[in-house]
Design an enzyme around this catalytic site. Structure first.
Site, PDB file in Angstrom:
ATOM      1  N   GLY A   1       0.685  -1.506   0.024  1.00 22.07           N
ATOM      2  CA  GLY A   1       0.040   0.069  -0.143  1.00 22.07           C
ATOM      3  C   GLY A   1       1.026   1.221  -0.036  1.00 22.07           C
ATOM      4  O   GLY A   1       1.996   1.076   0.299  1.00 22.07           O
TER       5      GLY A   1
ATOM      6  N   GLN B   1       2.959  10.095   1.688  1.00 22.49           N
ATOM      7  CA  GLN B   1       4.096   9.302   1.600  1.00 22.49           C
ATOM      8  C   GLN B   1       5.094   9.726   0.483  1.00 22.49           C
ATOM      9  O   GLN B   1       6.226   9.354   0.398  1.00 22.49           O
ATOM     10  CB  GLN B   1       4.022   7.977   1.679  1.00 22.49           C
TER      11      GLN B   1
ATOM     12  N   CYS C   1       5.751  -0.180   7.400  1.00 20.98           N
ATOM     13  CA  CYS C   1       5.399   1.086   6.955  1.00 20.98           C
ATOM     14  C   CYS C   1       6.723   1.628   6.183  1.00 20.98           C
ATOM     15  O   CYS C   1       7.914   1.402   6.628  1.00 20.98           O
ATOM     16  CB  CYS C   1       5.020   2.237   7.931  1.00 20.98           C
ATOM     17  N   LEU C   2       6.172   1.926   4.939  1.00 23.64           N
ATOM     18  CA  LEU C   2       7.380   2.126   4.023  1.00 23.64           C
ATOM     19  C   LEU C   2       8.010   3.525   4.353  1.00 23.64           C
ATOM     20  O   LEU C   2       9.256   3.786   4.074  1.00 23.64           O
ATOM     21  CB  LEU C   2       7.008   2.428   2.508  1.00 23.64           C
TER      22      LEU C   2
ATOM     23  N   HIS D   1      -4.741   1.548   7.833  1.00 21.72           N
ATOM     24  CA  HIS D   1      -3.071   2.121   7.814  1.00 21.72           C
ATOM     25  C   HIS D   1      -3.063   3.241   6.909  1.00 21.72           C
ATOM     26  O   HIS D   1      -2.733   4.142   6.972  1.00 21.72           O
ATOM     27  CB  HIS D   1      -2.392   0.909   7.515  1.00 21.72           C
ATOM     28  N   GLU D   2      -3.490   3.040   5.540  1.00 19.50           N
ATOM     29  CA  GLU D   2      -3.440   3.905   4.573  1.00 19.50           C
ATOM     30  C   GLU D   2      -4.314   5.114   4.633  1.00 19.50           C
ATOM     31  O   GLU D   2      -3.922   6.373   4.304  1.00 19.50           O
ATOM     32  CB  GLU D   2      -3.716   3.375   2.954  1.00 19.50           C
TER      33      GLU D   2
ATOM     34  N   HIS E   1      -2.822   7.297   7.095  1.00 19.83           N
ATOM     35  CA  HIS E   1      -1.805   8.287   6.374  1.00 19.83           C
ATOM     36  C   HIS E   1      -2.299   9.480   5.876  1.00 19.83           C
ATOM     37  O   HIS E   1      -1.695  10.748   6.039  1.00 19.83           O
ATOM     38  CB  HIS E   1      -1.182   7.685   5.321  1.00 19.83           C
TER      39      HIS E   1
HETATM   40  O1  K1U Z   1       1.685   2.416   3.926  1.00 22.26           O
HETATM   41  C1  K1U Z   1       2.754   1.654   3.889  1.00 22.26           C
HETATM   42  O2  K1U Z   1       3.803   2.382   4.218  1.00 22.26           O
HETATM   43  C2  K1U Z   1       2.725   0.627   2.982  1.00 22.26           C
HETATM   44  C3  K1U Z   1       2.851  -0.809   4.266  1.00 22.26           C
HETATM   45  C4  K1U Z   1       1.422  -1.155   4.178  1.00 22.26           C
HETATM   46  C5  K1U Z   1       0.930  -1.925   5.441  1.00 22.26           C
HETATM   47  C6  K1U Z   1       1.612  -3.154   5.292  1.00 22.26           C
HETATM   48  C7  K1U Z   1       1.357  -4.167   6.611  1.00 22.26           C
HETATM   49  C8  K1U Z   1       0.212  -3.657   7.257  1.00 22.26           C
HETATM   50  C9  K1U Z   1      -0.416  -2.641   7.072  1.00 22.26           C
HETATM   51  C10 K1U Z   1      -0.514  -1.872   5.870  1.00 22.26           C
HETATM   52  C11 K1U Z   1       3.527  -1.641   3.667  1.00 22.26           C
HETATM   53  O3  K1U Z   1       3.442  -2.096   2.567  1.00 22.26           O
HETATM   54  S1  K1U Z   1       4.945  -2.131   4.611  1.00 22.26           S
HETATM   55  C12 K1U Z   1       5.804  -3.561   3.769  1.00 22.26           C
HETATM   56  C13 K1U Z   1       4.867  -4.794   3.663  1.00 22.26           C
HETATM   57  O4  K1U Z   1       4.165  -5.119   4.346  1.00 22.26           O
HETATM   58  C14 K1U Z   1       5.091  -5.830   2.656  1.00 22.26           C
HETATM   59  C15 K1U Z   1       6.511  -5.646   1.660  1.00 22.26           C
HETATM   60  C16 K1U Z   1       6.648  -6.792   0.697  1.00 22.26           C
HETATM   61  C17 K1U Z   1       5.714  -7.879   0.676  1.00 22.26           C
HETATM   62  C18 K1U Z   1       4.716  -8.004   1.399  1.00 22.26           C
HETATM   63  C19 K1U Z   1       4.442  -6.964   2.508  1.00 22.26           C
HETATM   64 ZN    ZN Z   2       2.537   3.334   6.361  1.00 20.94          ZN
END
Ligand code: K1U
Ligand code: ZN
Length: 177
Positions: A52, A57, A99-100, A141-142, A145
């Site tokens: 996401g 972001q 979270c990225l 989560h999104e 943000h």
């Molecule tokens: O919003 C963001 O920063 C993105 C975030 C979204 C998220 C992840 C987990 C739970 C709730 C919301 C991410 O994508 S973090 C990376 C991640 O979860 C992932 C990366 C590679 C493969 C699978 C998952």
């Molecule tokens: Zn995030």
């Protein structure tokens, strides 16, 4: 050299103040910007990699979110313009979140287990999605943000401070090379 429009859009990291601002609703005058930004956000999300990404972001103040939980299989991108939470379940679920904008940091977060969200797609059609599991977590989560809220705001101050200190240390050490 200046960035070409096709370059990967950089993802802002905590403590960038733009991650704490409330995003504004997308209006008709933003249509061109959204059409250009959504694919760039999807590209940045796939490359990160993540499931996401919300417009704040990448430094945009618009209420725009992209999600794809199928990223390793057949892509199934969702673009959500002006997403709104219509209903949240009383039942809660706890799941590990990342979270990225806080790379390498993870914590268990408790949120409503199910959510109903209304949004507009890229064609302007109104859509509704009811979700549980990872999609329910990701939608909340999104949408957080868009209101300047990060997953660390849902954990204890002690855990939050530990995680933020760890992130600052790791980013400093990475910047030193
Ligand atoms: O919003 C963001 O920063 C993105 C975030 C979204 C998220 C992840 C987990 C739970 C709730 C919301 C991410 O994508 S973090 C990376 C991640 O979860 C992932 C990366 C590679 C493969 C699978 C998952
Ligand atoms: Zn995030």
């Amino acid at each position: 050299m200046s960035d070409a429009v096709t370059d990967t859009i950089p993802i802002l990291l905590v403590p960038d103040a733009r991650l704490r601002a409330k995003a504004r609703a997308v209006g008709p005058a933003d249509a061109d910007q959204v059409r250009l930004l959504a694919p760039r956000m999807l590209d940045a999300m796939y490359k990160a990699p993540g499931i996401g990404l919300a417009a704040p972001q990448v430094g945009s103040g618009l209420r725009l979110v992209v999600i794809d939980l199928q990223r390793d299989e057949k892509p199934a991108p969702m673009v959500l313009v002006n997403p709104e939470i219509l209903a949240l379940s009383e039942e809660l679920a706890t799941r590990e979140e990342g979270c990225l904008s806080l790379p390498g940091q993870y914590a268990e977060v408790t949120r409503p287990a199910r959510v109903k969200v209304r949004y507009h797609d890229l064609t302007g059609s109104r859509q509704e999605v009811e979700a549980d599991g990872l999609l329910a977590t990701c939608l909340q989560h999104e949408i957080d943000h868009l209101d300047g809220v990060l997953f660390v705001d849902h954990i204890s101050p002690l855990k939050r401070n530990m995680l933020l200190r760890k992130l600052a240390k790791e980013l400093k050490s990475k910047a030193r090379g």
